[in-house]
Design an enzyme around this catalytic site. Structure first.
Site, PDB file in Angstrom:
ATOM      1  N   GLY A  25     -47.102 -31.862  -6.733  1.00 42.78           N
ATOM      2  CA  GLY A  25     -46.348 -32.928  -6.460  1.00 42.78           C
ATOM      3  C   GLY A  25     -45.684 -32.585  -5.236  1.00 42.78           C
ATOM      4  O   GLY A  25     -46.315 -31.979  -4.171  1.00 42.78           O
ATOM      5  N   SER A  26     -44.352 -33.155  -5.025  1.00 41.76           N
ATOM      6  CA  SER A  26     -43.895 -32.853  -3.665  1.00 41.76           C
ATOM      7  C   SER A  26     -43.646 -31.274  -3.138  1.00 41.76           C
ATOM      8  O   SER A  26     -44.122 -30.938  -2.043  1.00 41.76           O
ATOM      9  CB  SER A  26     -42.122 -33.399  -3.963  1.00 41.76           C
ATOM     10  OG  SER A  26     -41.585 -33.095  -2.671  1.00 41.76           O
ATOM     11  N   ARG A  47     -52.769 -30.440 -15.598  1.00 40.49           N
ATOM     12  CA  ARG A  47     -53.385 -31.079 -16.785  1.00 40.49           C
ATOM     13  C   ARG A  47     -54.682 -31.784 -16.433  1.00 40.49           C
ATOM     14  O   ARG A  47     -54.740 -32.444 -15.368  1.00 40.49           O
ATOM     15  CB  ARG A  47     -52.503 -32.301 -17.401  1.00 40.49           C
ATOM     16  CG  ARG A  47     -51.133 -31.600 -17.887  1.00 40.49           C
ATOM     17  CD  ARG A  47     -50.149 -32.906 -18.188  1.00 40.49           C
ATOM     18  NE  ARG A  47     -49.820 -33.511 -16.771  1.00 40.49           N
ATOM     19  CZ  ARG A  47     -49.060 -34.664 -16.780  1.00 40.49           C
ATOM     20  NH1 ARG A  47     -48.492 -35.122 -17.905  1.00 40.49           N
ATOM     21  NH2 ARG A  47     -48.756 -35.280 -15.600  1.00 40.49           N
ATOM     22  N   ASP A  82     -38.523 -30.860 -13.670  1.00 41.86           N
ATOM     23  CA  ASP A  82     -37.734 -29.942 -14.390  1.00 41.86           C
ATOM     24  C   ASP A  82     -37.898 -30.222 -16.087  1.00 41.86           C
ATOM     25  O   ASP A  82     -37.978 -29.149 -16.965  1.00 41.86           O
ATOM     26  CB  ASP A  82     -36.279 -30.152 -13.903  1.00 41.86           C
ATOM     27  CG  ASP A  82     -36.059 -29.497 -12.715  1.00 41.86           C
ATOM     28  OD1 ASP A  82     -36.265 -28.547 -12.226  1.00 41.86           O
ATOM     29  OD2 ASP A  82     -35.573 -30.334 -12.013  1.00 41.86           O
ATOM     30  N   HIS A 106     -35.812 -24.598  -8.768  1.00 40.08           N
ATOM     31  CA  HIS A 106     -34.514 -25.055  -9.140  1.00 40.08           C
ATOM     32  C   HIS A 106     -34.222 -24.255 -10.543  1.00 40.08           C
ATOM     33  O   HIS A 106     -35.115 -23.867 -11.538  1.00 40.08           O
ATOM     34  CB  HIS A 106     -34.686 -26.523  -9.520  1.00 40.08           C
ATOM     35  CG  HIS A 106     -33.405 -27.186  -9.813  1.00 40.08           C
ATOM     36  ND1 HIS A 106     -32.033 -26.912  -9.509  1.00 40.08           N
ATOM     37  CD2 HIS A 106     -33.132 -28.315 -10.703  1.00 40.08           C
ATOM     38  CE1 HIS A 106     -31.165 -27.764 -10.055  1.00 40.08           C
ATOM     39  NE2 HIS A 106     -31.852 -28.458 -10.852  1.00 40.08           N
ATOM     40  N   GLU A 193     -26.175 -33.672  -5.625  1.00 43.42           N
ATOM     41  CA  GLU A 193     -26.907 -35.024  -5.690  1.00 43.42           C
ATOM     42  C   GLU A 193     -26.211 -35.810  -6.546  1.00 43.42           C
ATOM     43  O   GLU A 193     -26.325 -37.088  -6.348  1.00 43.42           O
ATOM     44  CB  GLU A 193     -28.274 -34.590  -6.378  1.00 43.42           C
ATOM     45  CG  GLU A 193     -28.504 -34.168  -7.787  1.00 43.42           C
ATOM     46  CD  GLU A 193     -29.623 -33.471  -8.156  1.00 43.42           C
ATOM     47  OE1 GLU A 193     -30.649 -32.887  -7.198  1.00 43.42           O
ATOM     48  OE2 GLU A 193     -30.082 -33.132  -9.395  1.00 43.42           O
TER      49      GLU A 193
HETATM   50  P1  NAD Z   1     -43.037 -33.762  -8.778  1.00 43.53           P
HETATM   51  O1  NAD Z   1     -42.195 -34.642  -9.775  1.00 43.53           O
HETATM   52  O2  NAD Z   1     -43.328 -34.209  -7.343  1.00 43.53           O
HETATM   53  O3  NAD Z   1     -44.186 -33.155  -9.632  1.00 43.53           O
HETATM   54  C1  NAD Z   1     -45.218 -33.648 -10.001  1.00 43.53           C
HETATM   55  C2  NAD Z   1     -46.418 -32.640 -10.429  1.00 43.53           C
HETATM   56  O4  NAD Z   1     -46.097 -32.208 -11.640  1.00 43.53           O
HETATM   57  C3  NAD Z   1     -47.563 -33.144 -10.399  1.00 43.53           C
HETATM   58  O5  NAD Z   1     -48.615 -32.442 -10.112  1.00 43.53           O
HETATM   59  C4  NAD Z   1     -47.790 -33.927 -11.704  1.00 43.53           C
HETATM   60  O6  NAD Z   1     -49.141 -34.067 -12.199  1.00 43.53           O
HETATM   61  C5  NAD Z   1     -47.038 -32.911 -12.555  1.00 43.53           C
HETATM   62  N1  NAD Z   1     -46.613 -33.252 -13.738  1.00 43.53           N
HETATM   63  C6  NAD Z   1     -45.862 -34.361 -13.944  1.00 43.53           C
HETATM   64  N2  NAD Z   1     -45.578 -34.647 -15.293  1.00 43.53           N
HETATM   65  C7  NAD Z   1     -45.912 -33.732 -15.937  1.00 43.53           C
HETATM   66  C8  NAD Z   1     -45.924 -33.104 -17.167  1.00 43.53           C
HETATM   67  N3  NAD Z   1     -45.228 -33.866 -18.088  1.00 43.53           N
HETATM   68  N4  NAD Z   1     -46.580 -31.655 -17.392  1.00 43.53           N
HETATM   69  C9  NAD Z   1     -47.059 -31.036 -16.612  1.00 43.53           C
HETATM   70  N5  NAD Z   1     -47.417 -31.310 -15.217  1.00 43.53           N
HETATM   71  C10 NAD Z   1     -46.616 -32.719 -14.805  1.00 43.53           C
HETATM   72  O7  NAD Z   1     -41.856 -32.603  -8.814  1.00 43.53           O
HETATM   73  P2  NAD Z   1     -41.221 -31.903  -7.729  1.00 43.53           P
HETATM   74  O8  NAD Z   1     -40.157 -33.013  -7.096  1.00 43.53           O
HETATM   75  O9  NAD Z   1     -41.839 -31.139  -6.617  1.00 43.53           O
HETATM   76  O10 NAD Z   1     -40.248 -30.785  -8.296  1.00 43.53           O
HETATM   77  C11 NAD Z   1     -40.884 -29.628  -8.807  1.00 43.53           C
HETATM   78  C12 NAD Z   1     -39.562 -28.484  -8.838  1.00 43.53           C
HETATM   79  O11 NAD Z   1     -39.013 -28.361  -7.448  1.00 43.53           O
HETATM   80  C13 NAD Z   1     -38.668 -28.953  -9.684  1.00 43.53           C
HETATM   81  O12 NAD Z   1     -38.159 -27.731 -10.377  1.00 43.53           O
HETATM   82  C14 NAD Z   1     -37.694 -29.507  -8.770  1.00 43.53           C
HETATM   83  O13 NAD Z   1     -36.065 -29.506  -9.293  1.00 43.53           O
HETATM   84  C15 NAD Z   1     -37.525 -28.590  -7.602  1.00 43.53           C
HETATM   85  N6  NAD Z   1     -37.148 -28.986  -6.451  1.00 43.53           N
HETATM   86  C16 NAD Z   1     -37.663 -30.264  -6.032  1.00 43.53           C
HETATM   87  C17 NAD Z   1     -37.378 -30.505  -4.513  1.00 43.53           C
HETATM   88  C18 NAD Z   1     -37.910 -31.932  -3.992  1.00 43.53           C
HETATM   89  O14 NAD Z   1     -37.587 -32.265  -2.882  1.00 43.53           O
HETATM   90  N7  NAD Z   1     -38.615 -32.911  -4.821  1.00 43.53           N
HETATM   91  C19 NAD Z   1     -36.610 -29.900  -3.845  1.00 43.53           C
HETATM   92  C20 NAD Z   1     -36.009 -28.576  -4.329  1.00 43.53           C
HETATM   93  C21 NAD Z   1     -36.472 -28.280  -5.491  1.00 43.53           C
HETATM   94 MG    MG Z   2     -31.549 -31.402  -5.596  1.00 48.18          MG
END
Ligand code: NAD
Ligand code: MG
Length: 328
Positions: A25-26, A47, A82, A106, A193
């Site tokens: 994802g992000s 998955r 998370d 995180h 946040e």
């Molecule tokens: P996201 O929501 O973008 O991640 C999505 C990914 O996870 C996809 O590949 C999806 O297929 C997979 N996914 C979704 N649900 C799932 C499940 N139930 N089981 C297995 N895979 C699953 O996530 P993100 O925002 O990139 O966050 C990832 C980590 O990074 C978190 O710990 C978050 O706190 C941390 N983080 C995020 C940001 C941000 O800007 N988004 C910034 C700093 C830290």
């Molecule tokens: Mg944050």
């Protein structure tokens, strides 16, 4: 304060090891692409049939099930949401090699003990201080988003160096990598946040808009004033703090800011911020969030729906539709 830069990196502690990135994802996509461009062997764990598998494959990555992805990895990055991480850890924990590193972006699951990692694993944190698309974009431009680094468990006696080598691989050492702990990162991130960035700022906007509309002003004018123009001010604050913001607004705006701002955000707000922080520190917020997630997100979905149906959203959608330059 200790800030690590490129000259502090010992790349050899990770050289030749396979990095499994779980989630695309992000953050997952940005980390995976940056690590690959930095010369690492990266595999993606997802998955089967999930929404992002095709995306990772189109970007040229090998995509395996989480279990298969981690089985040969020297470092495993947990970059799924998370609330999905503890279940994923349970699924893959028996497939992890001994004496490897697991990494989080995180600290939530480690700090609030949703995951209790095996004793033979390094447990580290590299938390970029920006969203994933920026982590990727800055890297491509030869820059890097600053990161926080922490170690919760050091099984290899190299956990910190290994985390730093990963941060270097995603471009973090170009911006600087700052020492913290899982506790400090988790609690300050949640507080930021909730009280300021997402929670505080959006409530301030919605209440300002509501106050003008209730007083009989046109909603469109109220929208421009309270929502649209936030960006101009935030950009100034981001680039040069309060001083730059003051430099660019009018004398009248500055006088109004200094005298009236503290009437709106006052000691009462300060007390409420302390209450929010206390709930974060004693685990109340984390417990509430985990049980909300486990019961299928009823309250979360209800509140989200309310937000989307609110007047400021209806007016905003209409106005933004006319501003072609906002489309991307
Ligand atoms: P996201 O929501 O973008 O991640 C999505 C990914 O996870 C996809 O590949 C999806 O297929 C997979 N996914 C979704 N649900 C799932 C499940 N139930 N089981 C297995 N895979 C699953 O996530 P993100 O925002 O990139 O966050 C990832 C980590 O990074 C978190 O710990 C978050 O706190 C941390 N983080 C995020 C940001 C941000 O800007 N988004 C910034 C700093 C830290
Ligand atoms: Mg944050």
């Amino acid at each position: 304060m200790k800030l690590y830069v490129e000259s502090d990196v010992k790349p050899e502690v990770l050289t030749g090891e396979r990095i499994a990135v779980l989630g695309y994802g992000s953050q997952g996509r940005a980390h995976a692409m940056n690590l690959r461009d930095s010369g690492f062997d990266v595999v993606i764990g997802l998955r089967p049939g999930g929404a992002t598998s095709a995306k990772a494959q189109n970007d040229g990555f090998e995509v395996l099930s989480p279990k298969d992805a981690v089985s040969n990895a020297g470092l495993v990055a947990f970059l799924v949401p998370d609330m999905a991480q503890s279940k994923l850890y349970d699924e893959i924990k028996d497939s992890l090699k001994k004496d490897i590193t697991i990494l989080f972006a995180h600290g939530f699951n480690i700090h609030y003990k949703q995951i209790s990692p095996r004793g033979d694993l390094d447990v580290v944190l590299i938390a970029p201080k920006g969203p994933g698309d920026l982590v990727r974009r800055q890297y491509e431009e030869g820059r890097g988003v600053p990161c926080l680094i922490a170690v919760a468990q050091d099984a290899t006696n190299n956990a910190h160096s290994r985390a730093l080598a990963y941060a270097h691989g995603i471009g973090g050492t170009r911006g600087g990598v700052l020492d913290t702990s899982f506790g400090e990162e988790t609690e300050t991130d949640l507080f930021g946040e909730q009280a300021v960035l997402c929670g505080g700022l959006s409530e301030l906007i919605v209440r300002g808009f509501g106050t003008l509309v209730e007083a009989g002003y046109q909603p469109e004018v109220a929208y421009f004033e309270c929502m649209h123009e936030v960006k101009l001010i935030v950009d100034l604050l981001h680039e040069g703090g309060l001083a730059k913001m003051h430099e660019f607004v009018s004398e009248t705006a500055k006088y109004g800011d200094l005298t009236q701002g503290p009437r709106v955000v006052d000691d009462h707000t300060g007390e409420k911020m302390k209450e929010v922080l206390k709930d974060i520190q004693d685990g109340t917020f984390a417990n509430n969030w985990v049980s909300e997630y486990e019961s299928g997100l009823p309250e979360y979905n209800r509140l989200l729906e309310e937000d989307i149906k609110s007047k400021i959203e209806i007016v905003g959608k209409e106005l933004r539709g006319r501003m072609s330059w906002l489309k991307n």
